[in-house]
Design a protein around this motif. Structure first.
Motif, short mmCIF file in Angstrom:
data_model
loop_
_atom_site.label_atom_id
_atom_site.label_comp_id
_atom_site.label_asym_id
_atom_site.label_seq_id
_atom_site.Cartn_x
_atom_site.Cartn_y
_atom_site.Cartn_z
N HIS A 54 0.84 -1.21 0.00
CA HIS A 54 0.00 0.00 0.00
C HIS A 54 0.87 1.25 0.00
CE1 HIS A 54 -3.42 -2.51 0.54
NE2 HIS A 54 -3.23 -2.77 1.81
N SER A 60 3.91 1.55 -1.06
CA SER A 60 4.62 1.69 -2.34
C SER A 60 3.69 2.27 -3.41
CB SER A 60 5.18 0.33 -2.80
OG SER A 60 4.14 -0.51 -3.28
N LEU A 61 2.37 2.07 -3.23
CA LEU A 61 1.39 2.63 -4.18
C LEU A 61 0.99 4.06 -3.83
CD1 LEU A 61 -0.95 -0.50 -4.58
CD2 LEU A 61 0.64 0.41 -6.29
N TYR A 96 -5.84 5.91 -2.43
CA TYR A 96 -4.57 5.87 -3.15
C TYR A 96 -4.37 7.14 -3.97
CZ TYR A 96 -4.74 0.98 -1.79
OH TYR A 96 -4.81 -0.17 -1.05
N ARG A 98 -1.04 -8.73 -6.64
CA ARG A 98 -0.34 -8.38 -7.89
C ARG A 98 -0.98 -9.08 -9.09
NH1 ARG A 98 3.98 -5.30 -6.79
NH2 ARG A 98 4.97 -5.48 -4.73
N THR A 104 -4.20 -7.29 -9.86
CA THR A 104 -3.88 -5.98 -10.44
C THR A 104 -3.53 -6.13 -11.92
OG1 THR A 104 -3.10 -5.12 -8.31
CG2 THR A 104 -2.33 -3.98 -10.29
#
Length: 375
Positions: free
Chosen positions: A18, A20-21, A37, A216, A219
């Motif tokens: 989270h 890193s986003l 985000y 991932r 995503t």
């Protein structure tokens, strides 16, 4: 020794991902969770039109297993849990002896004698303690499995297609409020067709160690159809548009299910006693003779946003109270849920407003939900 040091919030298995986003994090029920985000409006609209990916690992999973698991849950909860078929789920509540709501729950019957109770993060310990206490005398075990699961949710009209590309589980045969074990992107998961957004979607219970791999994969699979990561802020506006109650707002220990307009979850016809039966029978009779305040929708005529606790007014009198309010990205106007006196609860009732810091702002009374997806 007592310490005044602040308690460190808990972190989900996806915490570093989270960050890193670029997520804005917030303390929610003792967990450090992503609030958003980027734009919460964009995240909200992505779920309505495409798909959104949520980390819900703060929810509280409690396993109840053993020969008398069903009998225990029928005693401890207000629903008919013994009547739930393996592979299906049921929305229900756990109440105090006085009928006050301790929490609303989803109970999954995983096998003949195994159930998973999913509680709200803020109430997980309360629910666990109550189930353990109520299990005395039953041949059943109540197990705290909060650390055994991470929970990811894929919600929105594109979610079935995204998930189908990653699993050979029979998603077409998976009904709403059902769950089945399967493998998603090589990760063992309980795949449940449940959600809190008003859209079709899935909740995936997995081992925490597998959570990042699954996030991932989802995503990547969802990128071509507009899937975005979503935080708790848009989860709240999505559930508000869908008219779904939130504990601490529409539900509390001060209310019985009948006060909340959810008396249908109380199953008096089931065999045996259950905690709160007597008080709830009285509440049901009271609701018949003296209708309690009704949970309604309110749509603003202006731009000011109502917040929880604001008085609902009519003819200079307070006739109710806002429980949740926010700008609605789908409607383009501020909306609220509120408990109002029965006399002012009919859709279109004239003269209803919300007292926003001394100013009586006009609102239209509407039936819930504000938004219903097209099947």
């Amino acid at each position: 020794m007592s310490s005044n040091a602040p308690v460190e919030p808990r972190h989900t298995a996806l915490d570093s991902l989270h960050r890193s986003l670029g997520a804005t994090m917030t303390d929610f029920a003792g967990w450090d969770m992503p609030l958003r985000y980027g734009s919460e409006r964009d995240e909200h609209l992505a779920v309505r039109t495409n798909a959104g990916l949520f980390d819900l690992s703060h929810m509280g999973e409690i396993t109840v297993t053993g020969p008398q698991a069903a009998t225990l849950l029928d005693f401890a909860l207000v629903g008919n849990i013994g009547g739930v078929k393996p592979g299906r789920a049921r929305y229900t509540m756990i109440c105090r002896a006085d009928g006050g709501i301790l929490d609303d729950l989803i109970v999954y019957r995983l096998a003949e004698t195994t159930y998973m109770v999913v509680a709200n993060a803020s109430n997980a310990q309360v629910v666990l303690d109550a189930l353990v206490e109520r299990s005395a005398g039953f041949d059943a075990e109540v197990r705290d499995d909060r650390d055994a699961y991470a929970l990811l949710a894929v919600q929105g009209p594109e979610s079935p297609g995204i998930l189908k590309s990653l699993t050979d589980a029979d998603l077409d045969g998976l009904k709403y409020y059902a769950g089945l074990p399967g493998t998603v992107a090589g990760v063992p998961a309980l795949i449940a067709r449940t959600g809190y957004t008003g859209e079709d979607g899935f909740e995936l219970f997995v081992a925490p160690a597998d959570a990042e791999k699954l996030w991932r994969a989802l995503t990547d699979a969802g990128a071509p159809v507009g899937l975005v990561p979503c935080g708790l802020s848009c989860r709240d506006t999505l559930r508000l548009e869908a008219g779904m109650p939130l504990y601490g707002h529409e539900l509390s220990t001060a209310l019985t299910p009948f006060d909340a307009g959810l008396g249908r979850v109380v199953k008096f016809e089931k065999e045996g006693d259950f905690v709160g039966r007597e008080a709830l029978a009285e509440a049901a009779a009271r609701a018949e003779s003296q209708p309690p305040r009704v949970l309604v929708g309110l749509i603003a005529e202006g731009r000011r946003v109502p917040r929880a606790g604001y008085p609902v007014v009519a003819d200079g009198e307070v006739v109710g109270e806002v429980t949740s309010g926010a700008p609605s990205p789908t409607l383009g106007k501020p909306i609220a849920m509120a408990y109002v006196d029965a006399a002012h609860s009919a859709p279109g009732t004239p003269g209803v407003g919300v007292d926003i810091r001394g100013s009586h702002e006009p609102y239209e009374v509407v039936a819930l939900p504000f938004y219903k997806r097209q099947k």
